[in-house]
Design an enzyme around this catalytic site. Structure first.
Site, PDB file in Angstrom:
ATOM      1  N   GLN A 103      61.463  72.979  26.607  1.00 44.14           N
ATOM      2  CA  GLN A 103      60.665  72.133  25.936  1.00 44.14           C
ATOM      3  C   GLN A 103      59.267  72.843  26.127  1.00 44.14           C
ATOM      4  OE1 GLN A 103      60.673  68.255  26.544  1.00 44.14           O
ATOM      5  NE2 GLN A 103      61.642  68.013  28.264  1.00 44.14           N
ATOM      6  N   HIS A 118      60.662  72.918  21.635  1.00 44.63           N
ATOM      7  CA  HIS A 118      59.453  72.017  20.558  1.00 44.63           C
ATOM      8  C   HIS A 118      58.458  72.082  20.600  1.00 44.63           C
ATOM      9  CE1 HIS A 118      57.514  68.307  22.342  1.00 44.63           C
ATOM     10  NE2 HIS A 118      59.218  67.949  21.847  1.00 44.63           N
ATOM     11  N   ASP A 173      58.564  70.264  17.009  1.00 41.19           N
ATOM     12  CA  ASP A 173      58.566  68.563  17.536  1.00 41.19           C
ATOM     13  C   ASP A 173      56.968  68.557  16.602  1.00 41.19           C
ATOM     14  OD1 ASP A 173      58.823  65.496  17.705  1.00 41.19           O
ATOM     15  OD2 ASP A 173      59.000  66.092  19.845  1.00 41.19           O
ATOM     16  N   GLU A 196      61.535  68.649  14.494  1.00 43.82           N
ATOM     17  CA  GLU A 196      61.771  67.150  14.282  1.00 43.82           C
ATOM     18  C   GLU A 196      60.532  66.207  14.117  1.00 43.82           C
ATOM     19  OE1 GLU A 196      62.100  64.791  18.850  1.00 43.82           O
ATOM     20  OE2 GLU A 196      62.640  66.794  18.631  1.00 43.82           O
ATOM     21  N   ASP A 219      63.604  60.956  15.277  1.00 50.28           N
ATOM     22  CA  ASP A 219      63.474  61.115  16.242  1.00 50.28           C
ATOM     23  C   ASP A 219      62.232  59.764  15.868  1.00 50.28           C
ATOM     24  OD1 ASP A 219      62.003  60.150  18.893  1.00 50.28           O
ATOM     25  OD2 ASP A 219      60.761  62.147  18.690  1.00 50.28           O
ATOM     26  N   GLN A 271      67.949  62.610  17.473  1.00 48.78           N
ATOM     27  CA  GLN A 271      68.211  62.805  18.836  1.00 48.78           C
ATOM     28  C   GLN A 271      68.254  62.138  19.302  1.00 48.78           C
ATOM     29  OE1 GLN A 271      64.510  62.851  22.193  1.00 48.78           O
ATOM     30  NE2 GLN A 271      63.820  63.641  20.350  1.00 48.78           N
ATOM     31  N   LYS A 314      67.711  59.677  21.963  1.00 45.11           N
ATOM     32  CA  LYS A 314      67.217  59.419  23.090  1.00 45.11           C
ATOM     33  C   LYS A 314      67.309  58.991  24.516  1.00 45.11           C
ATOM     34  CE  LYS A 314      61.359  60.074  22.814  1.00 45.11           C
ATOM     35  NZ  LYS A 314      61.054  61.751  22.351  1.00 45.11           N
TER      36      LYS A 314
END
Length: 423
Positions: A174, A196, A238, A275, A309, A331, A333
């Site tokens: 990321q 990311h 993302d 994402e 997400d 994801q 998380k």
């Protein structure tokens, strides 16, 4: 071997807490800080220093193991638990959790995490804050693995009934806002999934999505220039729901599908996944919107995968997204799942479906929690695992990649030792 004492120490995490709702509502960056008022409960500023709470378990053989309670960067958003304050939960760990765990067998991982999961939370909540369950369960896994004389991946795999990976799980780097320099670092190191990108505002994405499309094209060109021979990293971007802010519902109309087709074309031969394309304010609504978009992309033959997400936080949320076929990738998380074993169970839930499990987390974790998650990735042979903590990339990649390599090497050595002993 027994757990003799439970101790909690307020510590710092690897990044910051950010009020996502305030940022999406227009809070602007002022250097590294943000101008504007917070809107999410618990925040005193739009950006605040991250916090952690280290949990230490003293074992009866003199060994001390630990885990870190920590929470995601965008705490309190998307259906997550409220902002985590270490000072508030220190007495919870040292009083209630300690009373429940002290004197118990350290090797009984499943029994111990079940006890932890059954504890009621504060303010009438059914369970302890996800961050508390996350950190304490890391320590319990470390205690059980130590007592069993094996890696944490092996202990967790035995608990879950899985066959551990025999190679490192692909690491996802990321970049943070330094999306160009950090992406180039990833390419030089041959990172398999990147970058990311942190496209968390319309300003970054572009009023018609052009900022993201141009960035994808740049990634494709630069990867061929900097990466090792035949380097084809998976592109994972993302967007924090901002595509939804730009285009709006319904998500199966031609304008939206055409935009995703343009992203696929910019990616060229690289697999690409987006994402959190939208954030519509609730789990059922999010599942509907994601399914609508995924079906439309499938019907049009647009080769862009969608990653769930927002509103996919708990184990039950993962089940709901997978059952609905609302994403190509979910994801997991890790801080939002609570106990670390729940992250493993969530990855397992994707087995036998067409949804892949990305073992994620947040930049706002610690080295301790990141190392623990590397063992979860190995135990479940996840599709990909996040490099964490922090937003500098290099450090988080080193932590996660090296932990997996060490664990696999130890397993190999253990197998060799057992084979020699059997002979």
């Amino acid at each position: 071997m027994r757990i003799e004492r439970v101790r909690a120490v307020p510590t710092v995490s690897g990044f910051f807490f950010d009020d996502q709702r305030a940022i999406k509502a227009g809070a602007t960056q002022d250097g590294f800080a943000y101008d504007g008022d917070p809107v999410t409960e618990g925040f005193d500023a739009v950006r605040e220093a991250g916090e952690a709470l280290t949990v230490e378990l003293d074992l009866s053989d003199g060994r001390t193991v630990s885990g870190d309670c920590c929470a995601v960067q965008y705490s309190g958003a998307g259906g997550r638990d409220p902002l985590f304050r270490a000072e508030r939960y220190e007495p919870v760990v040292e009083d209630r959790v300690a009373e429940a765990l002290e004197g118990r067998s350290a090797t009984e991982f499943g029994t111990n995490v079940a006890e932890l999961a059954a504890m009621p939370g504060e303010d009438g909540r059914e369970q302890l804050h996800t961050a508390v369950r996350y950190g304490v369960s890391q320590a319990l896994l470390a205690a059980a693995a130590h007592g069993n004389g094996e890696t944490r991946a092996r202990t967790l795999a035995d608990h879950l009934g899985t066959t551990p990976a025999t190679e490192p799980v692909p690491v996802f780097g990321q970049s943070g806002d330094d999306r160009y320099v950090n992406a180039e670092k990833m390419m030089i190191k041959g990172v398999p999934v990147l970058p990311h990108g942190l496209f968390n505002s319309v300003e970054k994405l572009g009023g018609e999505g052009e900022g993201l499309r141009e960035y994808v094209a740049w990634l494709t060109e630069r990867a061929s220039e900097l990466g090792p021979p035949d380097y084809r990293p998976r592109l994972h971007l993302d967007v924090y729901g901002v595509i939804g802010d730009v285009f709006g519902a319904p998500y199966d109309r031609a304008e939206v599908v055409d935009y995703f087709q343009s992203l696929a074309e910019a990616a060229g031969e690289h697999p690409i996944q987006i994402e959190g394309p939208m954030d519509v304010g609730g789990r059922a609504e999010q599942i509907h919107a994601m399914t609508e978009l995924r079906d439309a992309l499938g019907d049009a033959g647009v080769d862009v995968d969608l990653v769930a997400d927002e509103w996919c936080n708990t184990f039950e949320d993962v089940q709901a997204f997978v059952d609905a076929g609302a994403a190509d990738v979910v994801q997991v998380k890790t801080p939002d799942l609570g106990g670390i074993q729940r992250s493993g169970e969530a990855v397992r839930y994707c087995e036998g479906t067409d949804v892949r499990a990305y073992l994620g987390g947040t930049c706002n974790e610690t080295v301790t929690s990141a190392r623990a998650c590397a063992h979860v990735a190995l135990a479940t042979d996840a599709f990909q695992v996040l490099a964490k903590p922090g937003m500098g990339f290099d450090e988080g990649y080193m932590v996660v990649e090296n932990e997996m390599r060490r664990a696999l090497a130890r397993d190999d050595a253990d197998r060799t030792t057992r084979a020699v002993a059997d002979d």
